[in-house]
Design a protein around this motif. Structure first.
Motif, PDB file in Angstrom:
ATOM      1  N   PRO A  24     -17.710  57.204  32.927  1.00  0.00           N
ATOM      2  CA  PRO A  24     -16.819  58.376  32.911  1.00  0.00           C
ATOM      3  C   PRO A  24     -15.720  58.170  31.869  1.00  0.00           C
ATOM      4  N   ILE A  25     -15.504  59.155  31.014  1.00  0.00           N
ATOM      5  CA  ILE A  25     -14.462  58.998  29.996  1.00  0.00           C
ATOM      6  C   ILE A  25     -13.382  60.074  30.090  1.00  0.00           C
ATOM      7  N   ALA A  26     -13.765  61.249  30.585  1.00  0.00           N
ATOM      8  CA  ALA A  26     -12.729  62.281  30.751  1.00  0.00           C
ATOM      9  C   ALA A  26     -12.015  61.990  32.072  1.00  0.00           C
ATOM     10  N   GLY A  27     -11.212  62.902  32.495  1.00  0.00           N
ATOM     11  CA  GLY A  27     -10.588  62.749  33.804  1.00  0.00           C
ATOM     12  C   GLY A  27      -9.472  61.727  33.785  1.00  0.00           C
ATOM     13  N   GLN A  28      -8.732  61.717  34.877  1.00  0.00           N
ATOM     14  CA  GLN A  28      -7.588  60.829  34.954  1.00  0.00           C
ATOM     15  C   GLN A  28      -7.995  59.500  35.572  1.00  0.00           C
ATOM     16  N   THR A  29      -7.241  58.449  35.250  1.00  0.00           N
ATOM     17  CA  THR A  29      -7.513  57.178  35.917  1.00  0.00           C
ATOM     18  C   THR A  29      -6.681  57.116  37.200  1.00  0.00           C
ATOM     19  N   ARG A  30      -7.293  56.532  38.216  1.00  0.00           N
ATOM     20  CA  ARG A  30      -6.611  56.392  39.510  1.00  0.00           C
ATOM     21  C   ARG A  30      -6.676  54.939  39.945  1.00  0.00           C
ATOM     22  N   ASP A  31      -5.609  54.479  40.564  1.00  0.00           N
ATOM     23  CA  ASP A  31      -5.620  53.164  41.199  1.00  0.00           C
ATOM     24  C   ASP A  31      -6.602  53.244  42.369  1.00  0.00           C
ATOM     25  N   ILE A  32      -7.599  52.356  42.372  1.00  0.00           N
ATOM     26  CA  ILE A  32      -8.630  52.488  43.402  1.00  0.00           C
ATOM     27  C   ILE A  32      -8.114  52.158  44.805  1.00  0.00           C
ATOM     28  N   ASN A  33      -6.924  51.547  44.892  1.00  0.00           N
ATOM     29  CA  ASN A  33      -6.395  51.252  46.222  1.00  0.00           C
ATOM     30  C   ASN A  33      -5.864  52.486  46.934  1.00  0.00           C
ATOM     31  N   GLY A  34      -5.707  53.554  46.161  1.00  0.00           N
ATOM     32  CA  GLY A  34      -5.240  54.795  46.777  1.00  0.00           C
ATOM     33  C   GLY A  34      -3.830  54.669  47.319  1.00  0.00           C
ATOM     34  N   LEU A  35      -3.379  55.713  47.973  1.00  0.00           N
ATOM     35  CA  LEU A  35      -2.046  55.724  48.564  1.00  0.00           C
ATOM     36  C   LEU A  35      -2.194  56.170  50.011  1.00  0.00           C
ATOM     37  N   PRO A  36      -1.334  55.655  50.886  1.00  0.00           N
ATOM     38  CA  PRO A  36      -1.428  56.146  52.273  1.00  0.00           C
ATOM     39  C   PRO A  36      -1.128  57.643  52.345  1.00  0.00           C
ATOM     40  N   ILE A  37      -1.837  58.330  53.220  1.00  0.00           N
ATOM     41  CA  ILE A  37      -1.579  59.758  53.400  1.00  0.00           C
ATOM     42  C   ILE A  37      -0.409  59.916  54.361  1.00  0.00           C
ATOM     43  N   ASN A  38       0.535  60.717  53.980  1.00  0.00           N
ATOM     44  CA  ASN A  38       1.664  61.018  54.869  1.00  0.00           C
ATOM     45  C   ASN A  38       1.118  61.720  56.118  1.00  0.00           C
ATOM     46  N   PRO A  39       1.348  61.149  57.310  1.00  0.00           N
ATOM     47  CA  PRO A  39       0.764  61.774  58.508  1.00  0.00           C
ATOM     48  C   PRO A  39       1.189  63.233  58.685  1.00  0.00           C
ATOM     49  N   VAL A  40       2.353  63.562  58.190  1.00  0.00           N
ATOM     50  CA  VAL A  40       2.840  64.942  58.298  1.00  0.00           C
ATOM     51  C   VAL A  40       1.988  65.894  57.453  1.00  0.00           C
ATOM     52  N   ALA A  41       1.393  65.345  56.375  1.00  0.00           N
ATOM     53  CA  ALA A  41       0.618  66.187  55.466  1.00  0.00           C
ATOM     54  C   ALA A  41      -0.822  66.352  55.924  1.00  0.00           C
ATOM     55  N   ARG A  42      -1.220  65.602  56.944  1.00  0.00           N
ATOM     56  CA  ARG A  42      -2.606  65.690  57.396  1.00  0.00           C
ATOM     57  C   ARG A  42      -2.838  66.972  58.191  1.00  0.00           C
ATOM     58  N   VAL A  43      -4.051  67.475  58.087  1.00  0.00           N
ATOM     59  CA  VAL A  43      -4.457  68.603  58.918  1.00  0.00           C
ATOM     60  C   VAL A  43      -5.400  68.039  59.958  1.00  0.00           C
ATOM     61  N   TYR A  44      -5.152  68.334  61.197  1.00  0.00           N
ATOM     62  CA  TYR A  44      -5.972  67.777  62.264  1.00  0.00           C
ATOM     63  C   TYR A  44      -7.399  68.309  62.161  1.00  0.00           C
ATOM     64  N   PRO A  45      -8.399  67.412  62.098  1.00  0.00           N
ATOM     65  CA  PRO A  45      -9.778  67.872  61.920  1.00  0.00           C
ATOM     66  C   PRO A  45     -10.301  68.569  63.176  1.00  0.00           C
ATOM     67  N   GLN A  46     -10.811  69.770  63.013  1.00  0.00           N
ATOM     68  CA  GLN A  46     -11.287  70.540  64.165  1.00  0.00           C
ATOM     69  C   GLN A  46     -12.574  71.302  63.900  1.00  0.00           C
ATOM     70  N   ASP A  47     -13.100  71.205  62.661  1.00  0.00           N
ATOM     71  CA  ASP A  47     -14.279  72.014  62.357  1.00  0.00           C
ATOM     72  C   ASP A  47     -15.558  71.271  62.706  1.00  0.00           C
ATOM     73  N   PHE A  48     -16.253  71.821  63.649  1.00  0.00           N
ATOM     74  CA  PHE A  48     -17.510  71.261  64.131  1.00  0.00           C
ATOM     75  C   PHE A  48     -18.542  71.188  63.000  1.00  0.00           C
ATOM     76  N   ILE A  49     -19.189  70.027  62.895  1.00  0.00           N
ATOM     77  CA  ILE A  49     -20.304  69.911  61.948  1.00  0.00           C
ATOM     78  C   ILE A  49     -21.574  69.797  62.771  1.00  0.00           C
ATOM     79  N   GLN A  50     -22.510  70.698  62.545  1.00  0.00           N
ATOM     80  CA  GLN A  50     -23.766  70.611  63.284  1.00  0.00           C
ATOM     81  C   GLN A  50     -24.699  69.650  62.559  1.00  0.00           C
ATOM     82  N   THR A  51     -24.991  68.533  63.214  1.00  0.00           N
ATOM     83  CA  THR A  51     -25.892  67.563  62.584  1.00  0.00           C
ATOM     84  C   THR A  51     -27.338  67.830  62.979  1.00  0.00           C
TER      85      THR A  51
END
Lengths: 468, 591
Positions: A108-135
């Motif tokens: 990959p040459i385009a796109g931005q570089t990201r630190d692969i360690n990522g950053l913690p997600i602010n718990p306040v910014a999370r959306v509680y998962p509620q959408d059923f996935i039919q497996t």
């Protein structure tokens, strides 16, 4: 690949397992990337694990075999491990465990570089998962529901069909996502060649290959590389989900190999071990991988994680499944006994759990009776297992009539509800109706976890249709 | 404070760094590291060297970077603007951070804990010229619709009030009173104060807990009660319902303030709590539960050192509200993650480990934490309490591991969660044989007054049946239920009624999720009365148990917990009446 910046040092003061020790350094940062150049000119990647005034300890992902103490050179790159992310350049592609192309295409040459360690997600910014996935798999949809943004691992054992099960999940959930953008990020850590090939073929057959990106560290690839593979995969997944608004399903297989690589580095470094030689920070380290799932308020996409791990000796109390279970939102447990009975998928529902189930089901999501029915089926099956134990002691003949009903329930439950074909895709309503049909083996007064109205509405109709 | 002192980093190992030239640094002093201003705390000193735990990710940090001592230990800001908010382990406001820097937590982005701009309506309660003592209330601020925030004289201050601000709006940085202390120096009082997190806040004296912390959860209130100011632990392997139990308690306990610490737990779970609480209503006041709740969220992917600090931040806030004369309940989920943070940091410092790699001071740290619970007479002369409920996550559900064992030494109530119960979806999966409560006697009087029935007696009768049933279960497992004689069958079936119709309680059912005291007493009375009548029917009239188990009232009993909320007790009294009638009928028919 990277720009040649930073200083170069000649000679290693010590080489121990996957670690090298470099002396006389200056201006090097913690966690920085390094390139180790062997006397033959081969370049290997590494990362600074700890650092003091003039000594750096570097883990070398591709191993230290063949490194010369006096003639190896180390270049520090002045940045953490980064990866370029761009949807167009990674989807449909195959990379190695460190993110280098394996399919002959360009990196990959385009796109931005990201630190692969990522950053913690602010718990306040999370959306509680509620959408059923039919497996389409009854044991999951009926009793251990998967929702979008959940991390639900599969606890397996050697030789059990976890690969088939996760491939079936991918195949069948994909169907529902036609309208929306979806992607599958597949990270293999120490996986056998045939297993990786199996997944690839399966993605190809189901026509989803163009939506898949694979990062493969196979069983004969360097073990320390495994520490990087899931992080690159999740960095790509975060880009797809949170910047490209895709629904991403991440498959991580096999986390046991990952943990072993972590232990290898920790013991080489001489760290104080906790349980079974694993480092004390195994929980935090695993969390830094598993917590990179979910949804956030600023994006439409989601990351759903299915991590596969093989329990050493089928032991669920082993530190790897144990700590995983404490971080993930439940687990799907595969059972050797069911497997030997010829039941596929061999999901033992009793120790399995989905923590996000109660909010992902019910009226408007699946059906109003789902929660109570699931609870009822669990209670009956748990009791049925007790009766089976009793029957193995006193013999079936001496059981009461009621107990014999439990035996019948157990057989039908395992043989019809749990068992299904690898290409059998059941709707949630089929699953629930089947649950009712099995529950109605008992007189309705024994069904204390469901409401009388629910029995009226769902229990009786199934019986009726059966009679017809 | 004194001018800042500077040290130089010479070693970095994950969240632990070592510095040299640390002249004048003191233990637990807060430091600021490098240009990014990462926060840290001194945790070891030797010669001119110091070890520092860093509350943020240290990637990219270099030896040679300077570290500045702040002259203050790690502290919390205590003032209006805490209730209803979410903070991380070192009290950084997560909502503000979300607004300022997006959905990911970037390092070095510390916001101030309390809003500096918001004006609060202050009402003075003392006049100038009055003598005031530490902890005395000098005014009020309405913090939420249900919490009146008492503005107190800071704990280390006393003297004569020179001046107090008139009623009106003030920000927390504005001075609202001037006080001449014992040395004759003038001190400013603001709406907020600072307090070091690792030090217990003073009070006048401790008193013995005597009132139950009522939870609406039958197995807890009836069998293993917790008192206001008491301590409890909930140990359980994963999937046994620790978190759901903690959530249930934080929703329904009759405390004035709830401090909920998500310590090293799941982000999605925290998101669920943050979604639920503004919508849920308190059964006693009808107000949203969020108006009395404070969240500390340091999820497992957030920095490990801040996880270590999170329970201290939480309990300091709890003590502060206790000082206002409130009953505070603190939930820590999970103390095992906190202990692991301790272990991780100790490991990085290369300390000699004790059991399972945990440092030798694990027990004393646990003791210090749980001892900060208690019922007290506050500086202001009121009664307040902090109750602590700690979840423990034993590896492999093995209760013999160090964190569970040491916790057991310092808590009075123990709610043991059981894997087998949980896998049968029997919730709450609190094992009634392994659990215990040290507050049974102290809360008995409250029950007597409240429910007008001998609670102690009902409780011991029910427990006796359950204990006997446990013995019978061993036999039933071997030879089946049919082989039991009639009187033992009564126990076996009776215990099942207690377990299924009373102890089992659904957190997801809108009626069953909370049981008022009166409902609890009547439910158990009905069941015990049924067992009593069953006993005499079997013994005196030789009617087989299976015939008795066909009486129609049983179905009503099975459903009573879901059907009647318990505000009105008449339906339960009706069931009791029906029960007697149906037994009488049965006897007549069989005779």
């Amino acid at each position: 690949m990277p720009a040649r910046t930073g200083l170069e040092y000649l000679g290693l003061v010590r080489v121990q397992g996957p670690l090298i020790f470099v002396k006389g350094i200056a201006n090097i940062g913690f966690g920085e990337m390094a390139e180790v150049v062997t006397s033959e000119g081969e370049v290997r990647l590494g990362r600074v694990l700890s650092i003091s005034d003039d000594l750096a300890v570097v883990e070398v992902f591709e191993g230290t075999a063949g490194l010369s103490g006096s003639e190896s050179k180390v270049r520090f790159l002045g940045r953490p491990f980064e990866y370029r992310v761009s949807a167009e350049e990674v989807l449909g592609r195959i990379f190695d465990g460190l993110g280098r192309p394996l399919d002959g295409g360009p990196p990959p040459i385009a796109g931005q570089t990201r630190d692969i360690n990522g950053l913690p997600i602010n718990p306040v910014a999370r959306v509680y998962p509620q959408d059923f996935i039919q497996t389409g798999i009854s044991a999951i949809d009926g009793l251990n529901v998967l929702v979008r943004g959940q991390k639900l691992p599969i606890f397996s054992g050697s030789g059990l069909p976890h690969a088939q099960l996760s491939a079936q999940i991918v195949r069948q959930t994909r169907l529902l996502e036609k309208e929306e953008r979806f992607a599958i990020v597949f990270a293999a850590m120490g996986t056998k060649h045939e297993e990786a090939q199996f997944f690839r073929n399966d993605f190809e057959e189901s026509g989803s290959l163009k939506n898949v990106v694979m990062f493969l560290n196979l069983a004969d690839d360097p073990s320390i590389e495994r520490l990087i593979t899931p992080r690159i995969a999740l960095t790509v997944a975060e880009h797809l989900a949170f910047e490209e608004d895709m629904h991403v399903l991440v498959i991580l297989t096999d986390m046991t190999n990952y943990c072993e690589a972590l232990r290898e580095v920790a013991t080489s470094k001489g760290e104080v071990p906790s349980r079974k030689g694993y480092p004390g920070y195994l929980y935090s380290d695993l969390a830094s991988i598993y917590e990179r799932a979910g949804r956030i308020a600023t994006a439409k996409g989601s990351i759903t994680q299915i991590a596969i791990l093989t329990m050493p000796d089928d032991d669920i109390t082993h530190p790897i499944p144990d700590l995983t279970g404490y971080i993930t939102e439940g687990q799907i447990v595969l059972d050797r006994g069911l497997f030997q009975k010829g039941i596929y998928p061999p999901i033992n529902v009793l120790p399995s759990l989905s923590r996000l189930m109660s909010d992902g089901i019910g009226e408007g999501r699946t059906r109003e009776d789902h929660q109570n029915l699931a609870s009822q089926v669990y209670a009956l099956y748990a009791q049925a297992k007790r009766v089976e134990r009793l029957a193995s002691i006193i013999g079936e003949e001496d059981l009461t009539g009621r107990d014999r009903l439990f035996l019948r329930f157990s057989n039908e439950f395992e043989g019809r509800f749990i068992k299904q074909g690898p290409y059998e895709n059941r709707t949630i309503f089929e699953t629930l109706d089947l649950g009712w049909e099995l529950g109605m083996i008992f007189p309705s007064r024994d069904l204390t976890r469901v409401k009388p109205e629910e029995i009226q509405k769902y229990g009786k109709t199934t019986l009726f249709s059966q009679q017809k | 404070m004194s001018k800042t002192r500077k040290a130089i980093i010479n070693e970095i190992n994950g969240p632990v760094i070592k510095v040299r030239q640390a002249y004048g640094f003191s233990m637990n002093e807060m430091v600021v590291i490098g240009e990014e201003k990462l926060l840290g705390e001194v945790i070891e000193l030797y010669g001119d060297q110091a070890t520092i735990q860093v509350y943020e990710d240290t990637t990219g940090l270099k030896p040679g970077t300077s570290v500045h001592g702040q002259g203050l230990p790690l502290f919390t800001e205590l003032g209006p603007g805490i209730v209803g908010h979410v903070f991380d382990g070192i009290q950084r406001p997560l909502s503000v951070m979300y607004q300022d820097s997006g959905p990911f937590i970037r390092r070095g982005k510390a916001g101030e804990a309390l809003n500096r701009d918001k004006a609060w309506a202050f009402k003075p309660k003392t006049g100038s010229g009055e003598r005031v003592s530490p902890g005395q209330v000098i005014g009020d601020v309405e913090e939420t619709d249900r919490v009146v925030h008492r503005i107190m004289v800071p704990p280390n201050l006393s003297g004569r009030l020179l001046e107090i601000a008139p009623e009106g709006p003030y920000t927390i940085e504005e001075k609202i009173a001037l006080l001449e202390d014992e040395k004759g120096e003038t001190q400013e009082i603001k709406l907020y104060q600072k307090w070091p997190v690792r030090r217990i806040r003073p009070y006048q004296k401790r008193i013995l807990p005597s009132e139950p912390l009522f939870t609406g959860q039958r197995v807890i209130d009836f069998f293993f009660p917790l008192a206001k100011g008491g301590t409890a632990a909930i140990p359980g392997g994963f999937g046994t319902g620790k978190t759901i139990t903690q959530h249930q308690l934080s929703k329904w306990v009759d405390a004035d303030i709830i401090v909920y610490i998500g310590c090293g737990e799941r982000g999605n779970e925290m998101a669920g709590v943050l979604m639920d609480f503004p919508k849920l209503l308190d059964p006693r006041t009808g107000r949203p539960l969020i108006e009395r709740t404070i969240f500390i969220a340091n999820t497992s992917d957030m920095p490990v050192a801040a996880r270590e600090a999170s329970i201290y931040t939480g309990i300091t806030i709890a003590e502060y509200y206790r000082d206002m004369g409130y009953h505070v309940a603190l939930m820590a989920d999970s103390t095992s993650r906190w202990a692991e943070a301790l272990r991780e940091i100790a490991g990085r410092m290369e300390e000699m480990p004790a059991e399972e790699g945990f440092p030798a001071y694990l027990a004393s740290r646990l003791a210090e934490f749980y001892e900060r619970a208690g019922a007290v007479i506050t500086g202001g002369g009121e009664t307040g309490s902090v109750s602590v409920i700690g979840a423990v996550s034993p590896p492999g559900s093995d209760f013999s591991e160090p964190v569970t064992q040491h916790t057991k030494r310092y808590v009075s109530t123990f709610w043991a969660l059981d894997k087998e119960l949980a896998s049968a979806r029997y919730f709450p999966a609190i094992n009634y044989l392994d659990s215990y409560s040290g507050y049974v006697e102290s809360v008995a009087l409250w029950w007597k007054k409240k429910a007008d029935f001998d609670w102690t007696d009902l409780r011991s009768q029910a427990l006796a049946i359950l204990k006997e049933d446990a013995k019978l279960m061993n036999i039933v497992k071997l030879i089946g239920e049919d082989a039991l004689p009639g009187d033992q069958k009564v126990i076996f079936h009776g215990a099942r009624l207690i377990k299924e119709d009373f102890l089992q309680q659904s957190a997801f059912d809108s009626v069953d999720t909370y049981s008022p005291a009166g409902k609890q007493v009547l439910m158990l009375r009905i069941i015990l009365r049924f067992i009593e009548r069953m006993k005499e029917t079997v013994a005196a009239h030789r009617i087989p148990v299976y015939r008795i188990m066909e009486v129609p009232v049983l179905e009503e009993m099975e459903r009573m917990k879901y059907t009647y909320k318990g505000d009105d007790l008449k339906p339960f009294k009706d069931i009791l009446k029906r029960l007697e009638e149906e037994f009488d009928d049965l006897l007549k028919r069989e005779a």
